[in-house]
Design a protein around this motif. Structure first.
Motif, PDB file in Angstrom:
ATOM      1  N   PHE A   1       7.487   5.216  -5.703  1.00  0.00           N
ATOM      2  CA  PHE A   1       6.976   3.939  -5.243  1.00  0.00           C
ATOM      3  C   PHE A   1       7.373   3.830  -3.766  1.00  0.00           C
ATOM      4  N   VAL A   2       6.378   3.704  -2.878  1.00  0.00           N
ATOM      5  CA  VAL A   2       6.623   3.788  -1.444  1.00  0.00           C
ATOM      6  C   VAL A   2       6.712   2.380  -0.842  1.00  0.00           C
ATOM      7  N   ARG A   3       7.715   2.180  -0.028  1.00  0.00           N
ATOM      8  CA  ARG A   3       7.937   0.892   0.632  1.00  0.00           C
ATOM      9  C   ARG A   3       6.808   0.585   1.604  1.00  0.00           C
ATOM     10  N   THR A   4       6.269  -0.604   1.515  1.00  0.00           N
ATOM     11  CA  THR A   4       5.193  -1.031   2.409  1.00  0.00           C
ATOM     12  C   THR A   4       5.723  -2.050   3.417  1.00  0.00           C
ATOM     13  N   ASP A   5       4.833  -2.488   4.300  1.00  0.00           N
ATOM     14  CA  ASP A   5       5.191  -3.525   5.283  1.00  0.00           C
ATOM     15  C   ASP A   5       5.004  -4.931   4.723  1.00  0.00           C
TER      16      ASP A   5
ATOM     17  N   GLN B   1      14.068 -11.660   0.787  1.00  0.00           N
ATOM     18  CA  GLN B   1      12.672 -11.236   0.760  1.00  0.00           C
ATOM     19  C   GLN B   1      12.363 -10.468  -0.527  1.00  0.00           C
ATOM     20  N   LEU B   2      11.090 -10.484  -0.884  1.00  0.00           N
ATOM     21  CA  LEU B   2      10.559  -9.570  -1.900  1.00  0.00           C
ATOM     22  C   LEU B   2       9.717  -8.546  -1.168  1.00  0.00           C
ATOM     23  N   ARG B   3      10.074  -7.259  -1.308  1.00  0.00           N
ATOM     24  CA  ARG B   3       9.363  -6.182  -0.601  1.00  0.00           C
ATOM     25  C   ARG B   3       8.451  -5.456  -1.573  1.00  0.00           C
ATOM     26  N   LEU B   4       7.199  -5.246  -1.184  1.00  0.00           N
ATOM     27  CA  LEU B   4       6.222  -4.572  -2.036  1.00  0.00           C
ATOM     28  C   LEU B   4       6.364  -3.058  -1.926  1.00  0.00           C
ATOM     29  N   TYR B   5       6.456  -2.396  -3.073  1.00  0.00           N
ATOM     30  CA  TYR B   5       6.422  -0.937  -3.183  1.00  0.00           C
ATOM     31  C   TYR B   5       5.211  -0.567  -4.054  1.00  0.00           C
ATOM     32  N   THR B   6       4.493   0.467  -3.664  1.00  0.00           N
ATOM     33  CA  THR B   6       3.309   0.886  -4.424  1.00  0.00           C
ATOM     34  C   THR B   6       3.328   2.397  -4.641  1.00  0.00           C
ATOM     35  N   THR B   7       2.601   2.843  -5.653  1.00  0.00           N
ATOM     36  CA  THR B   7       2.475   4.283  -5.917  1.00  0.00           C
ATOM     37  C   THR B   7       1.012   4.670  -6.025  1.00  0.00           C
ATOM     38  N   ASP B   8       0.683   5.814  -5.460  1.00  0.00           N
ATOM     39  CA  ASP B   8      -0.671   6.369  -5.604  1.00  0.00           C
ATOM     40  C   ASP B   8      -0.637   7.666  -6.395  1.00  0.00           C
ATOM     41  N   THR B   9       0.418   7.870  -7.178  1.00  0.00           N
ATOM     42  CA  THR B   9       0.574   9.132  -7.903  1.00  0.00           C
ATOM     43  C   THR B   9      -0.636   9.436  -8.779  1.00  0.00           C
ATOM     44  N   GLY B  10      -1.039  10.695  -8.779  1.00  0.00           N
ATOM     45  CA  GLY B  10      -2.071  11.173  -9.685  1.00  0.00           C
ATOM     46  C   GLY B  10      -1.511  12.055 -10.776  1.00  0.00           C
ATOM     47  N   ASP B  11      -0.188  12.206 -10.799  1.00  0.00           N
ATOM     48  CA  ASP B  11       0.456  13.086 -11.778  1.00  0.00           C
ATOM     49  C   ASP B  11       0.705  12.389 -13.117  1.00  0.00           C
ATOM     50  N   PHE B  12       0.628  11.065 -13.129  1.00  0.00           N
ATOM     51  CA  PHE B  12       0.932  10.305 -14.332  1.00  0.00           C
ATOM     52  C   PHE B  12      -0.185   9.307 -14.605  1.00  0.00           C
TER      53      PHE B  12
END
Length: 580
Positions: free
Chosen positions: A281-285, A319-330
């Motif tokens: 899950f990658v940290r966003t702005d 703060q609440l920081r948004l993390y997202t994933t674009d994984t295609g492995d799962f």
């Protein structure tokens, strides 16, 4: 049947040939897609021999005779003999009443029947009604119990069909059926009919999970496995996933078969591809203010179009920081299980390029209870809060203490990335431990030889290891089982390597996710990969039955779960009386 084929010196095969015997089916099961009046007449012995002779690399291939009912075929024993004559391994699928006759059981043993599957359509009167045979259930189980006791070289499965019945009803039958079978060497399978699988609901999943939890830890019970579950359900009820290898190719969905296609899913190395065991899950702005209540939280509106299972909000101070994933492995179900069902999500606190610092570099995150009352709960990725303290500290200390107590001859399977070298080295150098390391990656072995030259090292995998049987006091397999080609074969080799009274320590990880900054992800992607690939994400609950089939006794079990981490641990013992 794979274990029995090895015992007979045959090369195990992952593909299976199904042979229609042509015996008429007289059972009134209902909804049968095979019409006995129009079904193929079945092969004669000469035709079967001719057909088997044309199959390349047939030695060790499992050939299953199926119905209607194979016991109604007068030439059944000749067909079994024909299968043996060409080097294949015979098996059959039956409703089992013929097993009550001692003369028939003796003939089947002499013919070398190696696999038998007893098909049930319920327990007691339910099975009798389905087969239109009063007393058939009791007769079938009487014959099965005697057969299992007499025919030690035959692998036995009992398949409970869900056809025309709810999974909830079937789940309630498992306990009584296990009591009726009362043979731990038998595997009990719930054969999920495609129609039942399509309507699997949350209540049924919960009941299946409740039945499966810890079932296979009880050595007095038959092994439990499921076949035919949809992919999403199998991910949800991971600990009762299919355990045996599956039929390759099309399988006739006859009423006497249940749902067979997933029964013997191949675990050999043919066709295996590398498989991920983690994702980011990658940290966003994107961030929003933290609020003490769900009603005033604006995270739901700020996430954009990112699906809920691919996002989470980490509490970072105010703060609440948004993390997202674009994984295609799962898949979506697998991501949801890791994030929401078991919360195996960790913050990577290490500097970019520093990976897998289990002790100090990671902190686990857990869902924030504030979100439970939120009206947008199902459409939002949810808040998570980091927990204090190293997440693996307790397990790692257990492992370190175990290694510190090692004595005698020790085999380390997958030794290359030896994380406990500082604990092992004094024991090896003092002569208290005669250390033998096995690994398929030559650069890793080279580094370990230089650091600990007093050890003995072997290049290769455990499946090819040919040390003298019963030669080691302890066997270690620390985070290596997911890298072997065939877990069943690997555990068999490790069990054979143990002296009577020796112990096997297995440690492995189920899938997990890391919360990382973009620069950490870039460094992780650029890091060199080890020479031996990761092929699966096996759970400890899947491994326990494999160990039991090898006669190993369970001493300790720390399962992966929401209350623990994604790392599991099994300590097994080869009983002193187990034959070598």
């Amino acid at each position: 049947a794979r274990r029995r084929r090895r015992a007979r010196g045959m090369r195990p095969r992952s593909d299976t040939l199904l042979v229609w015997t042509g015996a008429a089916c007289s059972y009134g099961c209902g909804a049968c897609p095979i019409n006995p009046d129009t079904a193929p007449a079945g092969l004669q012995t000469a035709e079967l021999l001719h057909g088997l002779a044309a199959i390349p690399a047939k030695e060790g291939r499992l050939v299953l005779l199926l119905g209607g009912e194979p016991f109604l075929r007068p030439e059944l024993l000749r067909l079994i003999a024909a299968i043996r004559a060409v080097g294949c391994v015979p098996g059959l699928i039956t409703t089992g009443r013929g097993l009550i006759y001692p003369q028939l059981r003796e003939k089947l043993r002499r013919a070398g029947l190696a696999y038998l599957r007893l098909q049930l359509f319920g327990i007691g009167a339910a099975h009798d009604r389905a087969t239109a045979t009063p007393g058939g259930f009791a007769q079938a189980l009487d014959g099965l119990r005697t057969w299992a006791d007499e025919a030690a070289d035959c692998t036995v499965d009992v398949a409970l069909s869900t056809r025309g019945r709810s999974l909830s009803d079937v789940a309630a039958e498992l306990g009584p059926l296990a009591t009726e079978i009362a043979r731990p060497q038998v595997q009990l399978i719930v054969a999920v009919d495609p129609g039942s699988a399509a309507t699997l609901d949350a209540e049924s999943e919960a009941q299946l999970a409740a039945v499966g939890a810890q079932w296979n830890d009880d050595a007095a019970r038959p092994l439990l496995a499921f076949e035919g579950l949809p992919a999403d359900a199998a991910a949800t009820v991971l600990h009762i996933a299919p355990l045996r290898p599956a039929f390759v190719g099309a399988t006739p969905n006859a009423c006497c078969l249940g749902a067979l296609p997933d029964l013997l899913r191949a675990t050999a190395g043919d066709g295996l591809a590398p498989q991920a065991n983690s994702f980011n899950f990658v940290r966003t702005d994107t961030s929003v203010p933290w609020t003490p209540d769900a009603a005033s939280c604006t995270a739901y509106h700020a996430a954009g179009d990112t699906p809920p299972h691919r996002q989470l909000w980490l509490i970072e101070g105010a703060q609440l920081r948004l993390y997202t994933t674009d994984t295609g492995d799962f898949s979506a179900a697998e991501i949801g299980r890791v994030k929401d069902a078991v919360s195996h999500v960790f913050v990577d606190r290490s500097a970019p390029g520093v990976l897998d610092d289990f002790i100090n570099g990671m902190r686990r995150v857990r869902p924030d209870a504030t979100c439970d009352a939120c009206a947008q709960r199902l459409d939002c990725g949810r808040r998570f809060a980091a927990l204090d303290g190293p997440p693996y500290a307790q397990q790692e200390q257990w492992i370190v203490d175990y290694i510190a107590a090692l004595r005698g001859r020790v085999l380390d399977v997958g030794c290359g990335e030896q994380l406990y070298q500082s604990d092992l080295a004094p024991l090896v150098r003092s002569g208290q431990v005669d250390y033998h390391g096995l690994d398929p990656d030559e650069p890793s072995l080279t580094r370990l030889r230089a650091a600990l030259p007093e050890g003995h090292y072997y290049l290769g995998g455990i499946e090819q290891f040919r040390a003298a049987p019963a030669g080691f006091d302890r066997v270690l397999c620390l985070r290596s089982l997911n890298h072997v080609f065939d877990p069943d074969e690997a555990i068999g080799r490790m069990a054979e390597a143990l002296k009577p009274g020796g112990q096997l320590l297995l440690v492995e990880c189920t899938p997990w996710a890391m919360l990382r900054a973009p620069q950490q992800v870039a460094a992780a992607d650029a890091a060199p990969r080890a020479g031996h690939q990761h092929f699966r994400n096996v759970s400890s609950e899947e491994v326990v039955p494999l160990a039991r089939r090898r006669g190993l006794r369970l001493l300790a079990h720390q399962a992966a779960g929401i209350e623990g981490t994604n790392q599991w641990l099994l300590l097994l013992e080869r009983p002193p009386g187990l034959p070598e």
